[in-house]
Design a protein around this motif. Sequence first.
Motif, PDB file in Angstrom:
ATOM      1  N   ILE A  71       0.865  -1.181   0.000  1.00  0.00           N
ATOM      2  CA  ILE A  71       0.000   0.000   0.000  1.00  0.00           C
ATOM      3  C   ILE A  71       0.900   1.228   0.000  1.00  0.00           C
ATOM      4  N   THR A  72       0.592   2.184  -0.856  1.00  0.00           N
ATOM      5  CA  THR A  72       1.456   3.357  -0.968  1.00  0.00           C
ATOM      6  C   THR A  72       0.690   4.538  -1.543  1.00  0.00           C
ATOM      7  N   GLY A  73       1.189   5.728  -1.229  1.00  0.00           N
ATOM      8  CA  GLY A  73       0.719   6.928  -1.902  1.00  0.00           C
ATOM      9  C   GLY A  73       1.630   7.185  -3.096  1.00  0.00           C
ATOM     10  N   PHE A  74       1.512   8.321  -3.693  1.00  0.00           N
ATOM     11  CA  PHE A  74       2.370   8.654  -4.834  1.00  0.00           C
ATOM     12  C   PHE A  74       3.470   9.595  -4.348  1.00  0.00           C
ATOM     13  N   GLY A  75       4.327   9.087  -3.454  1.00  0.00           N
ATOM     14  CA  GLY A  75       5.376   9.906  -2.862  1.00  0.00           C
ATOM     15  C   GLY A  75       6.344  10.437  -3.911  1.00  0.00           C
ATOM     16  N   LEU A  76       6.744  11.680  -3.741  1.00  0.00           N
ATOM     17  CA  LEU A  76       7.659  12.336  -4.670  1.00  0.00           C
ATOM     18  C   LEU A  76       8.915  11.500  -4.898  1.00  0.00           C
ATOM     19  N   GLY A  77       9.201  11.174  -6.150  1.00  0.00           N
ATOM     20  CA  GLY A  77      10.436  10.494  -6.506  1.00  0.00           C
ATOM     21  C   GLY A  77      10.485   9.023  -6.140  1.00  0.00           C
TER      22      GLY A  77
END
Length: 470
Positions: free
Chosen positions: A318-324
């Motif tokens: 599970i993840t967000g769209f973290g920068l880089g």
Amino acid sequence: MVTKANLIKNLVKELQAENLAIFAGAGLSKPAGFVDWKNLLREVAEELELDIDKESDLVTLAQYHVNSKRNNRAKINQVIIDEFSKDIGITENHRILARLPISTYWTTNYDNLIEKALNQIRKIVDVKHEPVQLLTSLRKRDAVLYKMHGDYLHPTKAIIIKDDYEKYLLNNGEFYTALRGDLLTKKFLFLGFSFADPNIDYILGKIRASYSEHHQTHYCILKRVQRFENEELADFEYRERKQKYFIDDLQRVGVDTLLVKEYSEITEILTAVEKEFKRKTIFISGAAYDFSPFSKEEVEKFIFELSKEIIKLDFRIITGFGLGIGSSVIAGAIEELLLSGKRITEDELILRPFPQTTSGEKNLAELWSAYRKDMISFAGISLFLFGNKIDGATGEIVDSNGMIEEFEISKANNCILLPVGATGSMAKKLAERVVKEELQPTISLESVTNEIADLGVLKKNILSILKSLK
């Protein structure tokens, strides 16, 4: 009988297979403040000049009262409404059960605690309290709740007196058919259930007779017989012996029993089940504007390959769209799912892009906090990588405050904390904190905290820790 360790292991296994069902009795609702069946009929017994504490056949007792009123059950109907229309909060057991991926619930209770718990976490529950409702299904439902003895809002149809039980097969036979099918195909956990109910005894007996040794094995948790104050030893031993025979008979019809000293142990067991089940899900927290001492290309490849290997180990991400970071996590997970022939569903990958604007009552920071709590609620392991961003006001590279919040939420949720200090920035500070405060004493972070020049070695070390957790 089954041991606590084996019960937890088996329940987690069935949850992973999406094959666990719950059967709830009055004992599940009693800690919330609702009465059990005996106390429900206490006033009725007093009108009959009988002592409820001396009665064991409560179905017949309820029938006696109706008989004494010339077949008028108005008093019993009113008792059901009065007792179960109270606004009572759900218990921790209800909360845990609602959070787990359980889609089938059965109960003989009239109260609304199960559906209330499911509604609170925005699950859609399809409630069936009379046979005609079995003919239709609620669209996009997350769970179905069979209230085979009725609902307190419809007391005239509640199953409570002897007449109701004798006519149950005729008037409610569809529930028999549905429950029989679930008992044959799913694993049930009976909670707060005494097995004194004639309907359940009938169905289990029929399955046992029809399928002999080939029926499912179900589980129940019962309180071990305790010696009362001033009770004669012989009387206690008699009750203890009777319980043993009762447990043997449950095993005959396919129900393995775990005995607990106190019912509070049920919460401990359900908590352990939830924790073990969540270990399959890894929340990846990461953001990077500055990739030093590595290049951007090296880090993207490292994250991509790490994500692939995590999916290969049969973890869910599970993840967000973290920068880089986020894009590489998603790309690696999707490639592995496609290569292995799996479907891209939330059983394997949960994506949570953060909202970037708002015109509602909550500001963006409040929305993001709520969003993070929802994301991390699915996870049992939280992995922290890098953790830096550019300050829009100064143009400087600063640590990610979002990662701090995600760390605190993960800690509050009892997630296993795996900050990869070797990636620097906020992840390094969090790793130092974990070690200093002994937040993760059972897992050594040394292999992923010390400076590592080779990202391939770092990936190998991270995967080694994850394998040990499996």
